[in-house]
Design an enzyme around this catalytic site. Structure first.
Site, short mmCIF file in Angstrom:
data_model
loop_
_atom_site.label_atom_id
_atom_site.label_comp_id
_atom_site.label_asym_id
_atom_site.label_seq_id
_atom_site.Cartn_x
_atom_site.Cartn_y
_atom_site.Cartn_z
N SER A 26 0.83 -1.19 0.00
CA SER A 26 0.00 0.00 0.00
C SER A 26 0.87 1.25 0.00
CB SER A 26 -0.98 -0.03 1.18
OG SER A 26 -1.98 0.95 1.05
N ASP A 83 -9.50 -4.26 -5.67
CA ASP A 83 -8.80 -3.18 -4.99
C ASP A 83 -9.04 -1.86 -5.72
OD1 ASP A 83 -6.81 -1.43 -3.88
OD2 ASP A 83 -5.59 -3.16 -3.35
N HIS A 143 -8.13 -4.52 -1.04
CA HIS A 143 -6.96 -3.85 -0.50
C HIS A 143 -6.63 -4.39 0.89
CE1 HIS A 143 -4.26 -0.40 -1.07
NE2 HIS A 143 -4.36 -0.17 0.23
#
Length: 267
Positions: free
Chosen positions: A108, A207, A237
């Site tokens: 991320s 995501d 995610h």
């Protein structure tokens, strides 16, 4: 997002890596017998939160699957420390590392930092063995269709936009020193990706950042950079923390690339 807390057997001691202006805490997760190389890892958390202690079980698992030593970096967090503080911290740890195969990675927000670190190392003429990226946000404007495709999906476009602004501060692109090359807050700022480290990218089909990752893969490919893109169906995610199968895909891709890579020295 719920995270699994570290237990004593997954939590190595903190090591302090000296830096020019800031000393960086790290934790080292060994890959076990026969492991080789070193992977410097920046955790997620929207650039504003998180710590290696929260990522310890996932990093220990990744080290075993990838058969490599993983160094988790506790970089400085925004908004108290906007860009380029986190990037400088990761670069400090990469400079400290000494192995034939040194790679950078992250999940991320940490993957965005890792991709930017790979560019900085390229610009210094010290390219890395690989950049290992789990669902990196790339576009601060969050303009891709995947940000709007699933209402309620995590992270929301608004939340990620707020995180970008806190992370980048007032001047997103900073010089490393007077007259030096810039330090990018995202590879989206770089006009040319030629010569950056080969990339392993893993992202879920659900995501919100999936279009960012696809576009980054296209840009890398167009620049002649070897890429290994994995898109996991039905995955959202944050899966690096929560899904062992996601880490297995990432780790085995890294291990396969590591076996075929030619040795590189960082110094």
């Amino acid at each position: 997002m719920a995270v699994t807390r570290a237990t004593p057997d997954t939590l190595p001691p903190t090591i302090i890596v000296p830096g020019a202006d800031h000393d960086v805490p790290v934790r080292v997760f060994p890959g076990g017998t026969g492991s080789a190389g070193l992977l410097v890892w920046a955790h997620g958390g929207s650039w504003r939160s998180g710590a290696t202690v929260d990522w310890a079980p996932a990093l220990a698992h990744l080290a075993r699957i990838a058969a490599t030593t993983v160094v988790g970096v506790d970089y400085r967090l925004a908004p108290e420390h906007p860009h380029p503080a986190a990037l400088i911290d990761v670069l400090t740890v990469l400079d400290w590392a000494d192995a034939e195969h040194v790679s950078v990675g992250g999940d991320s927000a940490g993957a965005t930092i890792a991709a930017s670190a790979a560019l900085a190392r390229r610009d210094l003429g010290r390219p890395l063995a690989a950049q290992v990226l789990a669902y990196p946000p790339i576009d601060p404007g969050c303009r891709a269709g995947s940000y709007r495709g699933r209402p309620g999906a995590f992270p929301s476009r608004a939340a990620l936009g707020s995180a970008w602004r806190a992370y980048r501060g007032e001047a997103p692109t900073h010089p490393a020193a007077a007259g030096a090359r810039p330090l990018y807050s995202t590879p989206d700022e770089a006009e040319d990706l030629t010569g950056v480290a080969p990339a392993i990218l893993v992202v879920g089909s659900l995501d919100p950042v999936v279009d960012d990752v696809r576009d980054y893969a296209r840009r890398l490919r167009a620049a002649g950079v070897p890429i290994d893109l994995h898109e996991l169906a039905g995955t959202g995610h944050g899966a690096f923390l929560t899904d062992p199968a996601f880490r297995h895909r990432l780790g085995t891709a890294y291990a396969a690339a590591h076996r075929t890579a030619s040795p590189r020295r960082t110094r």
